[in-house]
Scaffold this motif. Structure first.
Motif, PDB file in Angstrom:
ATOM      1  N   UNK A 162     -23.388 -33.738  24.110  1.00 13.98           N
ATOM      2  CA  UNK A 162     -24.616 -32.986  24.395  1.00 13.98           C
ATOM      3  C   UNK A 162     -25.740 -33.460  23.483  1.00 13.98           C
ATOM      4  N   UNK A 163     -25.410 -33.766  22.231  1.00 18.98           N
ATOM      5  CA  UNK A 163     -26.442 -34.275  21.314  1.00 18.98           C
ATOM      6  C   UNK A 163     -27.053 -35.561  21.843  1.00 18.98           C
ATOM      7  N   UNK A 164     -26.224 -36.473  22.331  1.00 19.56           N
ATOM      8  CA  UNK A 164     -26.738 -37.761  22.812  1.00 19.56           C
ATOM      9  C   UNK A 164     -27.429 -37.591  24.160  1.00 19.56           C
ATOM     10  N   UNK A 165     -26.919 -36.686  24.992  1.00 20.04           N
ATOM     11  CA  UNK A 165     -27.598 -36.437  26.274  1.00 20.04           C
ATOM     12  C   UNK A 165     -28.987 -35.865  26.059  1.00 20.04           C
ATOM     13  N   UNK A 166     -29.139 -34.956  25.075  1.00 22.87           N
ATOM     14  CA  UNK A 166     -30.456 -34.395  24.775  1.00 22.87           C
ATOM     15  C   UNK A 166     -31.417 -35.483  24.321  1.00 22.87           C
ATOM     16  N   UNK A 167     -30.892 -36.445  23.548  1.00 21.81           N
ATOM     17  CA  UNK A 167     -31.734 -37.557  23.090  1.00 21.81           C
ATOM     18  C   UNK A 167     -32.170 -38.425  24.268  1.00 21.81           C
ATOM     19  N   UNK A 222     -22.018 -23.049  25.331  1.00 16.81           N
ATOM     20  CA  UNK A 222     -23.355 -22.515  25.097  1.00 16.81           C
ATOM     21  C   UNK A 222     -23.864 -22.925  23.719  1.00 16.81           C
ATOM     22  N   UNK A 223     -22.977 -22.909  22.725  1.00 14.00           N
ATOM     23  CA  UNK A 223     -23.370 -23.299  21.375  1.00 14.00           C
ATOM     24  C   UNK A 223     -23.845 -24.738  21.308  1.00 14.00           C
ATOM     25  N   UNK A 224     -23.145 -25.637  21.999  1.00 15.86           N
ATOM     26  CA  UNK A 224     -23.551 -27.042  22.003  1.00 15.86           C
ATOM     27  C   UNK A 224     -24.892 -27.226  22.709  1.00 15.86           C
ATOM     28  N   UNK A 225     -25.073 -26.565  23.856  1.00 17.69           N
ATOM     29  CA  UNK A 225     -26.339 -26.693  24.591  1.00 17.69           C
ATOM     30  C   UNK A 225     -27.498 -26.144  23.771  1.00 17.69           C
ATOM     31  N   UNK A 282     -27.607 -25.753  20.409  1.00 20.79           N
ATOM     32  CA  UNK A 282     -27.824 -26.515  19.174  1.00 20.79           C
ATOM     33  C   UNK A 282     -28.705 -27.730  19.410  1.00 20.79           C
ATOM     34  N   UNK A 283     -28.589 -28.361  20.582  1.00 22.90           N
ATOM     35  CA  UNK A 283     -29.344 -29.594  20.834  1.00 22.90           C
ATOM     36  C   UNK A 283     -30.413 -29.409  21.896  1.00 22.90           C
ATOM     37  N   UNK A 284     -30.676 -28.159  22.260  1.00 23.00           N
ATOM     38  CA  UNK A 284     -31.747 -27.848  23.195  1.00 23.00           C
ATOM     39  C   UNK A 284     -31.619 -28.677  24.466  1.00 23.00           C
ATOM     40  N   UNK A 285     -30.427 -28.608  25.061  1.00 25.67           N
ATOM     41  CA  UNK A 285     -30.142 -29.399  26.258  1.00 25.67           C
ATOM     42  C   UNK A 285     -30.138 -28.490  27.476  1.00 25.67           C
ATOM     43  N   UNK A 286     -30.718 -28.930  28.563  1.00 24.14           N
ATOM     44  CA  UNK A 286     -30.768 -28.185  29.812  1.00 24.14           C
ATOM     45  C   UNK A 286     -29.350 -28.064  30.380  1.00 24.14           C
ATOM     46  N   UNK A 287     -28.832 -26.840  30.619  1.00 26.86           N
ATOM     47  CA  UNK A 287     -27.478 -26.678  31.169  1.00 26.86           C
ATOM     48  C   UNK A 287     -27.276 -27.406  32.488  1.00 26.86           C
ATOM     49  N   UNK A 288     -28.341 -27.570  33.258  1.00 27.46           N
ATOM     50  CA  UNK A 288     -28.216 -28.235  34.560  1.00 27.46           C
ATOM     51  C   UNK A 288     -27.868 -29.709  34.413  1.00 27.46           C
TER      52      UNK A 288
END
Length: 555
Positions: A377-382, A411-414, A416-422
């Motif tokens: 999720x961290x890398x996807x957010x980037x 939910x915690x991972x999404x 933490x890295x401000x990632x869109x759940x979709x």
């Protein structure tokens, strides 16, 4: 009952049950009533630890001794009882009542023993009828069966004979539990145990061990080679279908065997060795595997590998590689599947098909999934911040679905890295969904409500029940590579792929074809209307930096 009247009534019930003469009975009944209280605890132990059939046999042995109720008859009857109890491993209940000081007291004690045995027999029968008592004894360290088998091994060693220990696992037990319920699975195990008892000799012992695994102790065979014949006989006994929940079905089993004294000197060691052999049988798909020292060495290496895997995260040895998913309509890279890789320091990489099953066996899947979620999720957010519109897919196992905190961790991972759940898809196999149906419905439903997508991985290779497609919030089916690989040349596989595509699109689901390795397969999928594909034709799994270059080149 504790009153004199109550004891008298119990003794009278015993007299009637045994069909004994009332006049001969009456002389000793009063004295027997006073002796009963001393043996109550021992009789309760008997009732708790043996089956009704064995209690009935003990009762019959005592009744035979009643023919001559004098000093000799009394002692003979009690000796018979002691021998039978010791054979069962019930050494702490070998004498139900204190020794008698006189022939008169002996008669009373004998009658009291008979009463307690009769009541133990009745209690066992009641419990067996109500299903409270297992029909197959359980083997526990230090328990009566453990002691009994240990004694038999010692006697066999002294006589130069061999023994064998087989552990038996029913391969299709989970399938039965999922399809017909836990009660049917338990019935299947009982049926297998009954067939095994029919296949072995009278002196051999069938028992329960950990979980629903069965064991068979093969007592004193003339030669170790005969153990192979015994294993074959057990398998043949299970060839005919069993009646389970009103249906006829075959039990598919695997056997692991250890020889005594050839492989082990004691029962505990034989259990470990038979367990290793059984694991090898299950892994290889073979029906029977005998222990070999090489299995112990392989197990030692496996345990060492497990310890290194526990430390891999702290040593920064874990990596994520990403396999691109390509939209067939225009060749655009629209997403990736996160795949865990392990590169131990100073060693060759460990393949996923080695360390993933090891993690499942050692209970480490939770930690690995949590690491994959946070890193992925961290890398996807980037990527999203850098303008790369890639969805991320993460695999969940049966153990993951069983965790009550799964949704919180996602939910915690999404968060933490401000990632869109979709942008996140969780991939779950059919088998995992069916194995944890209730928890899967709850967890996947909650994730879908947040916007996370849900894909069925390896579709067509699990239980293939379509009911979950209605109950679960599935958004995507992934067609297993076993159907995709040969579809360009095999009409049967092509028909399966076409049917899955029609089903999925009819339900409004997306479809990903796995294992696309040649242009002919890609073209066939495109003509059939498949949405997305992944495989080595497009790219092998890539480290994050290489993925960025690949996407840039494909744009």
């Amino acid at each position: 009952m504790s009153t004199g009247e109550g004891l008298a009534a119990r003794l009278e019930a015993l007299r009637q049950a045994l069909g004994l003469d009332a006049a001969a009975w009456a002389a000793a009944a009063a004295e027997a009533a006073r002796a009963v209280a001393a043996g109550g605890a021992a009789a309760q132990r008997l009732a708790a630890r043996v089956g009704g059939a064995e209690a009935a046999a003990l009762l019959a042995a005592y009744k035979a001794g009643l023919a001559a109720v004098d000093d000799g008859g009394y002692l003979a009857a009690r000796e018979t009882l002691a021998r039978r109890l010791l054979a069962l491993g019930l050494d702490d209940a070998a004498v139900l009542l204190p020794a008698a000081a006189s022939p008169e007291a002996a008669q009373a004690v004998l009658l009291a023993d008979l009463l307690l045995l009769h009541e133990a027999c009745t209690e066992c029968a009641r419990r067996e009828h109500s299903g409270m008592l297992e029909a197959v004894p359980a083997l526990h360290p230090g328990g009566w069966l453990d002691r009994l088998l240990g004694e038999r091994i010692a006697r066999a060693r002294e006589s130069g004979a061999a023994c064998g220990l087989a552990l038996v696992e029913v391969r299709n037990l989970t399938e039965v539990a999922v399809a017909l319920g836990e009660a049917a699975a338990a019935e299947l195990v009982r049926g297998v145990a009954a067939r095994l008892r029919e296949a072995v000799r009278e002196g051999d012992v069938v028992f329960h061990t950990e979980g629903r695994r069965l064991g068979v102790f093969l007592d004193r065979v003339a030669a170790e080679a005969l153990l192979e014949l015994a294993a074959g006989k057990m398998l043949r006994a299970l060839e005919e279908p069993l009646e389970v929940a009103g249906r006829r079905m075959r039990a598919r089993v695997a056997l692991g065997l250890s020889r005594l004294p050839g492989d082990a000197a004691a029962l505990a060691e034989a259990q470990r060795h038979a367990g290793l052999a059984l694991a090898a049988a299950v892994t290889s798909g073979r029906e029977v595997v005998f222990f070999d020292p090489a299995l112990a060495e392989a197990n030692r290496r496996r345990l060492e590998l497990a310890e290194r895997l526990r430390e891999a995260r702290e040593r920064d040895e874990l990596q994520l590689h990403y396999q691109p998913k390509v939209r067939l309509a225009d060749g655009a890279v629209v997403g990736v599947e996160a795949l865990l890789r392990w590169h131990p320091q100073g060693r060759d990489p460990v393949p996923p098909d080695v360390f993933v099953p090891l993690a499942e066996e050692m209970g480490m899947v939770h930690e690995l999934t949590r690491w994959v979620l946070m890193r992925g999720v961290r890398e996807a957010a980037a990527w999203h911040r850098d303008g790369l519109a890639l969805d991320l897919a993460v695999n969940l196992s049966v153990q993951d679905l069983a965790r009550p905190d799964l949704v919180d961790e996602v939910v915690g991972a999404l968060t933490a890295w401000d990632c869109d759940p979709a942008r996140l898809t969780v991939e779950v196999t059919e088998t995992a969904m069916m194995h944890e149906r209730e928890r899967a419905e709850d967890a996947l439903g909650r994730l879908r409500a947040l916007g996370v997508k849900v894909a069925v991985d390896d579709f067509g290779t699990g239980y293939s029940s379509l009911q979950y497609l209605r109950r679960l919030p599935v958004t995507e089916l992934k067609i297993d590579r076993s159907f995709v690989a040969a579809m360009a040349a095999d009409a049967g596989d092509r028909a399966i792929v076409e049917a899955v595509l029609g089903l999925a699109h009819g339900l409004g689901l997306g479809v990903v074809a796995e294992g696309v390795e040649d242009e002919a397969t890609r073209e066939a999928l495109h003509r059939l209307g498949c949405d997305t594909a992944q495989g080595w034709l497009f790219s092998r799994p890539l480290p994050e930096a290489a993925l960025r270059r690949f996407v840039a080149g494909a744009a």
